[in-house]
Scaffold this motif. Structure first.
Motif, mmCIF file in Angstrom:
data_model
loop_
_atom_site.group_PDB
_atom_site.id
_atom_site.type_symbol
_atom_site.label_atom_id
_atom_site.label_comp_id
_atom_site.label_asym_id
_atom_site.label_seq_id
_atom_site.Cartn_x
_atom_site.Cartn_y
_atom_site.Cartn_z
ATOM 1 N N GLN A 30 68.434 8.379 57.156
ATOM 2 C CA GLN A 30 69.776 8.901 56.609
ATOM 3 C C GLN A 30 70.979 7.990 56.940
ATOM 4 O O GLN A 30 71.060 7.179 57.854
ATOM 5 C CB GLN A 30 69.876 10.290 57.117
ATOM 6 C CG GLN A 30 70.796 10.712 58.473
ATOM 7 C CD GLN A 30 71.141 11.820 58.707
ATOM 8 O OE1 GLN A 30 70.466 12.823 58.205
ATOM 9 N NE2 GLN A 30 72.187 12.065 59.531
ATOM 10 N N SER A 31 71.811 7.876 55.693
ATOM 11 C CA SER A 31 72.977 7.089 55.940
ATOM 12 C C SER A 31 74.212 7.957 55.889
ATOM 13 O O SER A 31 74.236 8.853 55.271
ATOM 14 C CB SER A 31 73.028 6.176 54.753
ATOM 15 O OG SER A 31 71.888 5.021 54.789
ATOM 16 N N SER A 32 75.262 7.605 56.506
ATOM 17 C CA SER A 32 76.467 8.473 56.323
ATOM 18 C C SER A 32 77.783 7.652 56.336
ATOM 19 O O SER A 32 77.643 6.305 56.764
ATOM 20 C CB SER A 32 76.762 9.238 57.526
ATOM 21 O OG SER A 32 77.022 8.670 58.930
ATOM 22 N N ILE A 53 72.068 10.660 51.835
ATOM 23 C CA ILE A 53 73.342 10.220 51.951
ATOM 24 C C ILE A 53 74.234 11.134 52.184
ATOM 25 O O ILE A 53 74.384 12.139 51.430
ATOM 26 C CB ILE A 53 73.752 9.356 50.872
ATOM 27 C CG1 ILE A 53 72.773 7.974 50.684
ATOM 28 C CG2 ILE A 53 75.234 8.515 50.997
ATOM 29 C CD1 ILE A 53 73.367 6.961 49.356
ATOM 30 N N VAL A 72 72.563 13.316 47.730
ATOM 31 C CA VAL A 72 73.911 12.520 48.068
ATOM 32 C C VAL A 72 74.782 13.927 48.357
ATOM 33 O O VAL A 72 74.793 14.763 47.466
ATOM 34 C CB VAL A 72 74.604 11.778 47.043
ATOM 35 C CG1 VAL A 72 76.088 11.217 47.620
ATOM 36 C CG2 VAL A 72 73.538 10.437 46.728
#
Length: 89
Positions: A30-32, A53, A72
Motif C-alpha cells: 500500500q501507498s499513502s 492508495i 483510492v
C-alpha cells in the motif's frame, strides 16, 4: 531501477511539486500520501495491482498518467486531480 522494498510507501511532504517516477515497476504494498499543502505529481504510470492508495492530506495529481490500483481512498483534507486518464483495476 530495481524495486526490492517490500513495505508500505509513505509519501510525506508539505511542499508542492514533488514528482513520482516508478519506471514501470509495480508497487508491491500500500501507498499513502500525507502532508498539509503537499503535492505529488505522477511522471509515469502508477501500478499497484494488489494494494490500495490512501490520500490523507495534500494533492495527488495523476498528470495524465495511467494508474492501476484496486482502490483510492481519500479523506476530507485531500484532493486528487484525475486528468485525461483514469485509475482503474
Amino acid at each position: 531501477m530495481n524495486l526490492t522494498y517490500s513495505g508500505s510507501l509513505n509519501f510525506k511532504s508539505s511542499a508542492a511539486g514533488n514528482t513520482i517516477t516508478t519506471a514501470g515497476k509495480t508497487i508491491l504494498f500500500q501507498s499513502s500520501f500525507d502532508g498539509a499543502g503537499g503535492e505529488w505529481i505522477l511522471q509515469d504510470a502508477f501500478t499497484a495491482t494488489n494494494n490500495d492508495i490512501f490520500v490523507n492530506r495534500g494533492n495527488l495529481n495523476t498528470n495524465g498518467q495511467y494508474g492501476k490500483v484496486p482502490k483510492v481512498a481519500f479523506n476530507q483534507r485531500s484532493y486528487t486531480k484525475f486528468n485525461s486518464r483514469l485509475f482503474n483495476y
